[in-house]
Design an enzyme around this catalytic site. Structure first.
Site, PDB file in Angstrom:
ATOM      1  N   GLU A   1      44.577  47.053  36.477  1.00  0.00           N
ATOM      2  CA  GLU A   1      44.198  47.644  37.784  1.00  0.00           C
ATOM      3  C   GLU A   1      42.683  47.651  37.975  1.00  0.00           C
ATOM      4  OE1 GLU A   1      46.416  50.369  39.921  1.00  0.00           O
ATOM      5  OE2 GLU A   1      48.246  50.015  38.776  1.00  0.00           O
TER       6      GLU A   1
HETATM    7  N1  CAA Z   1      40.171  49.055  51.055  1.00  0.00           N
HETATM    8  C1  CAA Z   1      40.107  48.322  52.208  1.00  0.00           C
HETATM    9  N2  CAA Z   1      39.299  47.241  52.327  1.00  0.00           N
HETATM   10  C2  CAA Z   1      38.545  46.906  51.269  1.00  0.00           C
HETATM   11  C3  CAA Z   1      38.552  47.618  50.071  1.00  0.00           C
HETATM   12  C4  CAA Z   1      39.412  48.750  49.981  1.00  0.00           C
HETATM   13  N3  CAA Z   1      39.491  49.485  48.870  1.00  0.00           N
HETATM   14  N4  CAA Z   1      37.704  47.048  49.186  1.00  0.00           N
HETATM   15  C5  CAA Z   1      37.141  46.006  49.842  1.00  0.00           C
HETATM   16  N5  CAA Z   1      37.654  45.913  51.095  1.00  0.00           N
HETATM   17  C6  CAA Z   1      37.279  44.958  52.139  1.00  0.00           C
HETATM   18  C7  CAA Z   1      35.753  44.960  52.334  1.00  0.00           C
HETATM   19  O1  CAA Z   1      35.377  45.973  53.237  1.00  0.00           O
HETATM   20  C8  CAA Z   1      35.499  43.576  52.870  1.00  0.00           C
HETATM   21  O2  CAA Z   1      35.880  43.552  54.240  1.00  0.00           O
HETATM   22  P1  CAA Z   1      35.046  42.695  55.352  1.00  0.00           P
HETATM   23  O3  CAA Z   1      35.183  41.267  54.904  1.00  0.00           O
HETATM   24  O4  CAA Z   1      35.766  43.006  56.601  1.00  0.00           O
HETATM   25  O5  CAA Z   1      33.657  43.198  55.251  1.00  0.00           O
HETATM   26  C9  CAA Z   1      36.516  42.704  52.112  1.00  0.00           C
HETATM   27  O6  CAA Z   1      37.572  43.617  51.712  1.00  0.00           O
HETATM   28  C10 CAA Z   1      35.931  42.025  50.892  1.00  0.00           C
HETATM   29  O7  CAA Z   1      35.421  43.025  50.021  1.00  0.00           O
HETATM   30  P2  CAA Z   1      34.421  42.726  48.818  1.00  0.00           P
HETATM   31  O8  CAA Z   1      33.290  41.892  49.342  1.00  0.00           O
HETATM   32  O9  CAA Z   1      34.103  44.011  48.145  1.00  0.00           O
HETATM   33  O10 CAA Z   1      35.334  41.780  47.905  1.00  0.00           O
HETATM   34  P3  CAA Z   1      35.020  41.088  46.475  1.00  0.00           P
HETATM   35  O11 CAA Z   1      35.558  39.715  46.485  1.00  0.00           O
HETATM   36  O12 CAA Z   1      33.591  41.295  46.099  1.00  0.00           O
HETATM   37  O13 CAA Z   1      35.990  41.880  45.458  1.00  0.00           O
HETATM   38  C11 CAA Z   1      36.614  43.655  43.960  1.00  0.00           C
HETATM   39  C12 CAA Z   1      35.930  43.227  45.283  1.00  0.00           C
HETATM   40  C13 CAA Z   1      36.523  45.173  43.960  1.00  0.00           C
HETATM   41  C14 CAA Z   1      35.901  43.088  42.742  1.00  0.00           C
HETATM   42  C15 CAA Z   1      38.092  43.216  43.965  1.00  0.00           C
HETATM   43  O14 CAA Z   1      38.230  41.814  43.913  1.00  0.00           O
HETATM   44  C16 CAA Z   1      38.886  43.863  42.842  1.00  0.00           C
HETATM   45  O15 CAA Z   1      39.338  44.993  42.973  1.00  0.00           O
HETATM   46  N6  CAA Z   1      39.103  43.159  41.676  1.00  0.00           N
HETATM   47  C17 CAA Z   1      39.908  43.682  40.596  1.00  0.00           C
HETATM   48  C18 CAA Z   1      41.338  43.249  40.748  1.00  0.00           C
HETATM   49  C19 CAA Z   1      42.321  44.252  40.233  1.00  0.00           C
HETATM   50  O16 CAA Z   1      42.058  45.437  40.158  1.00  0.00           O
HETATM   51  N7  CAA Z   1      43.524  43.783  39.918  1.00  0.00           N
HETATM   52  C20 CAA Z   1      44.580  44.645  39.527  1.00  0.00           C
HETATM   53  C21 CAA Z   1      45.890  43.913  39.531  1.00  0.00           C
HETATM   54  S1  CAA Z   1      47.272  45.023  39.477  1.00  0.00           S
HETATM   55  C22 CAA Z   1      47.430  45.521  37.891  1.00  0.00           C
HETATM   56  O17 CAA Z   1      46.601  45.324  37.059  1.00  0.00           O
HETATM   57  C23 CAA Z   1      48.768  46.217  37.650  1.00  0.00           C
HETATM   58  C24 CAA Z   1      48.882  47.229  36.619  1.00  0.00           C
HETATM   59  O18 CAA Z   1      47.932  47.727  36.118  1.00  0.00           O
HETATM   60  C25 CAA Z   1      50.179  47.729  36.283  1.00  0.00           C
HETATM   61  P1  FAD Z   2      38.584  38.467  33.997  1.00  0.00           P
HETATM   62  O1  FAD Z   2      38.478  38.759  35.441  1.00  0.00           O
HETATM   63  O2  FAD Z   2      38.488  37.055  33.566  1.00  0.00           O
HETATM   64  O3  FAD Z   2      37.462  39.306  33.229  1.00  0.00           O
HETATM   65  C1  FAD Z   2      37.034  39.028  31.896  1.00  0.00           C
HETATM   66  C2  FAD Z   2      35.885  39.972  31.557  1.00  0.00           C
HETATM   67  O4  FAD Z   2      34.767  39.744  32.467  1.00  0.00           O
HETATM   68  C3  FAD Z   2      36.260  41.453  31.722  1.00  0.00           C
HETATM   69  O5  FAD Z   2      35.612  42.217  30.732  1.00  0.00           O
HETATM   70  C4  FAD Z   2      35.688  41.799  33.084  1.00  0.00           C
HETATM   71  O6  FAD Z   2      35.406  43.180  33.235  1.00  0.00           O
HETATM   72  C5  FAD Z   2      34.415  40.955  33.108  1.00  0.00           C
HETATM   73  N1  FAD Z   2      33.988  40.684  34.483  1.00  0.00           N
HETATM   74  C6  FAD Z   2      34.590  39.908  35.419  1.00  0.00           C
HETATM   75  N2  FAD Z   2      33.908  39.954  36.575  1.00  0.00           N
HETATM   76  C7  FAD Z   2      32.865  40.792  36.393  1.00  0.00           C
HETATM   77  C8  FAD Z   2      31.806  41.261  37.225  1.00  0.00           C
HETATM   78  N3  FAD Z   2      31.686  40.879  38.504  1.00  0.00           N
HETATM   79  N4  FAD Z   2      30.901  42.115  36.685  1.00  0.00           N
HETATM   80  C9  FAD Z   2      31.007  42.510  35.395  1.00  0.00           C
HETATM   81  N5  FAD Z   2      31.995  42.103  34.565  1.00  0.00           N
HETATM   82  C10 FAD Z   2      32.916  41.265  35.066  1.00  0.00           C
HETATM   83  N6  FAD Z   2      48.057  42.064  37.630  1.00  0.00           N
HETATM   84  C11 FAD Z   2      48.885  42.136  38.713  1.00  0.00           C
HETATM   85  O7  FAD Z   2      48.607  41.588  39.768  1.00  0.00           O
HETATM   86  N7  FAD Z   2      50.032  42.889  38.637  1.00  0.00           N
HETATM   87  C12 FAD Z   2      50.411  43.532  37.523  1.00  0.00           C
HETATM   88  O8  FAD Z   2      51.450  44.203  37.513  1.00  0.00           O
HETATM   89  C13 FAD Z   2      49.567  43.437  36.359  1.00  0.00           C
HETATM   90  N8  FAD Z   2      49.934  44.049  35.184  1.00  0.00           N
HETATM   91  C14 FAD Z   2      49.206  43.769  34.051  1.00  0.00           C
HETATM   92  C15 FAD Z   2      49.689  44.198  32.804  1.00  0.00           C
HETATM   93  C16 FAD Z   2      49.004  43.862  31.643  1.00  0.00           C
HETATM   94  C17 FAD Z   2      49.548  44.290  30.325  1.00  0.00           C
HETATM   95  C18 FAD Z   2      47.800  43.102  31.723  1.00  0.00           C
HETATM   96  C19 FAD Z   2      47.048  42.702  30.484  1.00  0.00           C
HETATM   97  C20 FAD Z   2      47.308  42.718  32.943  1.00  0.00           C
HETATM   98  C21 FAD Z   2      47.998  43.027  34.118  1.00  0.00           C
HETATM   99  N9  FAD Z   2      47.565  42.571  35.364  1.00  0.00           N
HETATM  100  C22 FAD Z   2      48.381  42.674  36.473  1.00  0.00           C
HETATM  101  C23 FAD Z   2      46.333  41.794  35.462  1.00  0.00           C
HETATM  102  C24 FAD Z   2      45.069  42.638  35.350  1.00  0.00           C
HETATM  103  O9  FAD Z   2      44.860  43.356  36.519  1.00  0.00           O
HETATM  104  C25 FAD Z   2      43.915  41.686  35.014  1.00  0.00           C
HETATM  105  O10 FAD Z   2      44.084  41.282  33.684  1.00  0.00           O
HETATM  106  C26 FAD Z   2      42.564  42.336  35.210  1.00  0.00           C
HETATM  107  O11 FAD Z   2      42.336  42.625  36.583  1.00  0.00           O
HETATM  108  C27 FAD Z   2      41.416  41.483  34.668  1.00  0.00           C
HETATM  109  O12 FAD Z   2      41.513  40.150  35.065  1.00  0.00           O
HETATM  110  P2  FAD Z   2      41.385  38.982  33.943  1.00  0.00           P
HETATM  111  O13 FAD Z   2      42.325  39.334  32.862  1.00  0.00           O
HETATM  112  O14 FAD Z   2      41.557  37.681  34.634  1.00  0.00           O
HETATM  113  O15 FAD Z   2      39.916  39.114  33.390  1.00  0.00           O
END
Ligand code: CAA
Ligand code: FAD
Length: 379
Positions: A363
Site C-alpha cells: 500500500e
Molecule cells: N486522491 C485524489 N487524487 C489524487 C490523490 C489522492 N489521494 N493523489 C494524487 N491525486 C491526483 C493529483 O491531484 C493529480 O491530479 P491532477 O493531474 O489533476 O493535478 C494526479 O492525481 C497525479 O498525482 P501525482 O502527480 O501526485 O502522481 P504521481 O505519479 O507523482 O504518483 C504517488 C503519486 C503517491 C507516488 C502514487 O503513484 C502512489 O501512491 N504510489 C504507490 C502505489 C501504491 O501505494 N500501491 C499500493 C498497491 S495496493 C497494495 O499494496 C495492497 C495491499 O497492501 C494489500
Molecule cells: P518499487 O516501486 O520498484 O520500489 C523499490 C524501492 O524503491 C522501494 O524501496 C521504494 O520505496 C523505492 N522508491 C521507488 N520510488 C521512489 C521514490 N520516488 N522516492 C524514494 N524511493 C522510491 N499491489 C496491488 O495492486 N494489490 C495488492 O493487493 C497488493 N498486495 C501486495 C501483497 C504483497 C505481499 C506484496 C509484496 C505487494 C503487494 N502489492 C499489491 C504491491 C505493492 O503495493 C508494491 O510492491 C509496492 O507498492 C512497491 O512497489 P514495487 O514492489 O514495484 O517496488
C-alpha cells in the site's frame, strides 16, 4: 475531545477478540507453514458482519464506522496478520471504491455481495514495471461494442485467485499518463481472465499473493467504475483509506508481539529471577508498549477523521508510516526478549517479525508515504 470508544465499538472489539482467539489463532502457525488460505475463516467473518462493517444495511453492511473497521483488522492481526490483510484488502481496497464511485446498480450487485461476504474482493493496481510509479502501468482496456477488452497482467494481488470480485485498473488512453487510467470491476470466471504465479513469501504466508493475467478479457462496459479516465484518482483515494487498514494490521502485529514478550519475560527465569526483573528487559517492554499506543492513536484518529467526513489522507499516510516502522522495531525486540527460543517456530514471535516487514512495503512503501506526506505539507 473524547478518547473513549463507544459501547458499540467496545462490543465489536470483544466479539472480534473472541472470534480471533477461538477460530483464527489455533491454526495461524500451521496455515503460515503450509501457505494455506482458509476460506472458512472468511465465511465466519461474514457471519459476524465483519465483511461489511462500515457500509449501510441496504448494501449488505452493518452500518458501523471506520474506527470499528480498524479495530477488527487490529484484533485479527494480533493473532494472524494474514487474516487481518484478507479483511483489509477485501473491505478498504475492493469494496470502498465501489461504495464511493459505483452507480446504484453496481452497489446493489457487487457491493452487496462483498459486504455480506458472499463474495471476496481484491484490488489490482500493481504491475511488474509499475509498483510505486502507478501511472506507468501498461495493462490496456479498449472499448469494443458493449465490452472493454483487457490485455496485460497485474502482480502481487492479495486475495488473488481466491477472490470473486476484482477492482482492476487499466489504461484506456496510453498517451495520457494519469488521466488515461480507468477502473473496472472484473468477476472471477470472466473469459480471458486467469491466474499466474502464486508468490512464495517471507511473511503473511496464508494470505495468497497472485499474478492476474488478462488475455482479450471481455468485461461488460457496465462494469466501468466511474468514468473513463477517473482510474488514477479512484486508485489514490482508495489507498488513502486502505493505508490506515495496514496501519491497523501493524498495530495488531505489534500488540501480539508485545503480549507474547510480556508473558515470556514474567515466566522465563535466569540468574534466579524472571528476566522481566532486569531493567534492561523492562525498559525494552516499556518502549514497545509506548510505541504500540502511539501507533494505535494515529490509526484510530485517521479512522475517526474518515468516519466524520473530514480529510484523512495525510493522517492515514502518517499512521501507516509510523505503525509499520513501530511494528518492525517492536517485533525485532520481541524476538530479542525470547532469546534463542524467539528464533524458533516454537513461539509465535518469529512469525510476527516476518509478518511486520510487509507493512513497510505494501500500500505504498514507507518512502512513498513520506513522499505523500511531504507533498501535502508543501503543496
Ligand atoms: N486522491 C485524489 N487524487 C489524487 C490523490 C489522492 N489521494 N493523489 C494524487 N491525486 C491526483 C493529483 O491531484 C493529480 O491530479 P491532477 O493531474 O489533476 O493535478 C494526479 O492525481 C497525479 O498525482 P501525482 O502527480 O501526485 O502522481 P504521481 O505519479 O507523482 O504518483 C504517488 C503519486 C503517491 C507516488 C502514487 O503513484 C502512489 O501512491 N504510489 C504507490 C502505489 C501504491 O501505494 N500501491 C499500493 C498497491 S495496493 C497494495 O499494496 C495492497 C495491499 O497492501 C494489500
Ligand atoms: P518499487 O516501486 O520498484 O520500489 C523499490 C524501492 O524503491 C522501494 O524501496 C521504494 O520505496 C523505492 N522508491 C521507488 N520510488 C521512489 C521514490 N520516488 N522516492 C524514494 N524511493 C522510491 N499491489 C496491488 O495492486 N494489490 C495488492 O493487493 C497488493 N498486495 C501486495 C501483497 C504483497 C505481499 C506484496 C509484496 C505487494 C503487494 N502489492 C499489491 C504491491 C505493492 O503495493 C508494491 O510492491 C509496492 O507498492 C512497491 O512497489 P514495487 O514492489 O514495484 O517496488
Amino acid at each position: 475531545m473524547n478518547f473513549q470508544l463507544t459501547e458499540e465499538q467496545e462490543m465489536l472489539r470483544k466479539m472480534v477478540q473472541d472470534f480471533a482467539k477461538k477460530e483464527v489463532e489455533p491454526t495461524a502457525a500451521e496455515r503460515d507453514e503450509e501457505e494455506r488460505f482458509d476460506r472458512k475463516i472468511f465465511d465466519k467473518m461474514a457471519e459476524l458482519g465483519l465483511t461489511g462493517i462500515p457500509w449501510p444495511e441496504e448494501y449488505g453492511g452493518i452500518g458501523s464506522d471506520y474506527v470499528s473497521y480498524v479495530i477488527a483488522v487490529e484484533e485479527l492481526s494480533r493473532v494472524c496478520a494474514s487474516t487481518g490483510v484478507t479483511l483489509s484488502a477485501h473491505l478498504s481496497l475492493a469494496s470502498w471504491p465501489i461504495y464511493k464511485y459505483g452507480n446504484e446498480e453496481q452497489k446493489k450487485n457487487f457491493l452487496y455481495r462483498l459486504a455480506t461476504g458472499e463474495a471476496l474482493g481484491a484490488y489490482a493496481l500493481s504491475e511488474p514495471g509499475a509498483g510505486s510509479d502507478v501511472a506507468s502501468m501498461r495493462t490496456s482496456a479498449k472499448l469494443d461494442g458493449d465490452h472493454y477488452i483487457l490485455n496485460g497482467s497485474k502482480v502481487w494481488i492479495t486475495n488473488g485467485g481466491v477472490a470473486d470480485i476484482y477492482v482492476v485498473f487499466a489504461k484506456t488512453d496510453h498517451d495520457a499518463r494519469h488521466k488515461g487510467i480507468s477502473a473496472f470491476i472484473v468477476e472471477k470466471g470472466t473469459e480471458g481472465f486467469t491466474f499466474g504465479k502464486k508468490e512464495k513469501k517471507l511473511g503473511i504466508r496464508s494470505s495468497p499473493t497472485t499474478e492476474l493475467i488478462f488475455e482479450n478479457c471481455r468485461v461488460p462496459k457496465e462494469n466501468l467504475l466511474g468514468n473513463e479516465g477517473d482510474g488514477f484518482k479512484i486508485a489514490m483515494s482508495t489507498l488513502d483509506g486502505g493505508r490506515n487498514g495496514i496501519a491497523a494490521q501493524a498495530v495488531g502485529i505489534a500488540q501480539g508481539a508485545l503480549d507474547a514478550a510480556v508473558n515470556y519475560a514474567k515466566e522465563r527465569e535466569q540468574f534466579g529471577k524472571p528476566i522481566a526483573n532486569n531493567q534492561g528487559i523492562s525498559f525494552k517492554l516499556a518502549d514497545m508498549a509506548t510505541e504500540v499506543e502511539a501507533a494505535r492513536l494515529l490509526t484510530y484518529q485517521a479512522a475517526w477523521l474518515e468516519s466524520e467526513g473530514l480529510p484523512y489522507g495525510k493522517a492515514s499516510a502518517m499512521s501507516k508510516l509510523f505503525a509499520g516502522d513501530a511494528a518492525m522495531r517492536i517485533t525485532v525486540e520481541a524476538v530479542q526478549v525470547f532469546g534463542g527460543y524467539g528464533y524458533t517456530k516454537d513461539y509465535p514471535v518469529e512469525r510476527y517479525m516476518r509478518d511486520a516487514k510487509i507493512t513497510q512495503i505494501y500500500e505504498g512503501t514507507q518512502e512513498i508515504q513520506r513522499l505523500v506526506i511531504g507533498r501535502m505539507l508543501t503543496k
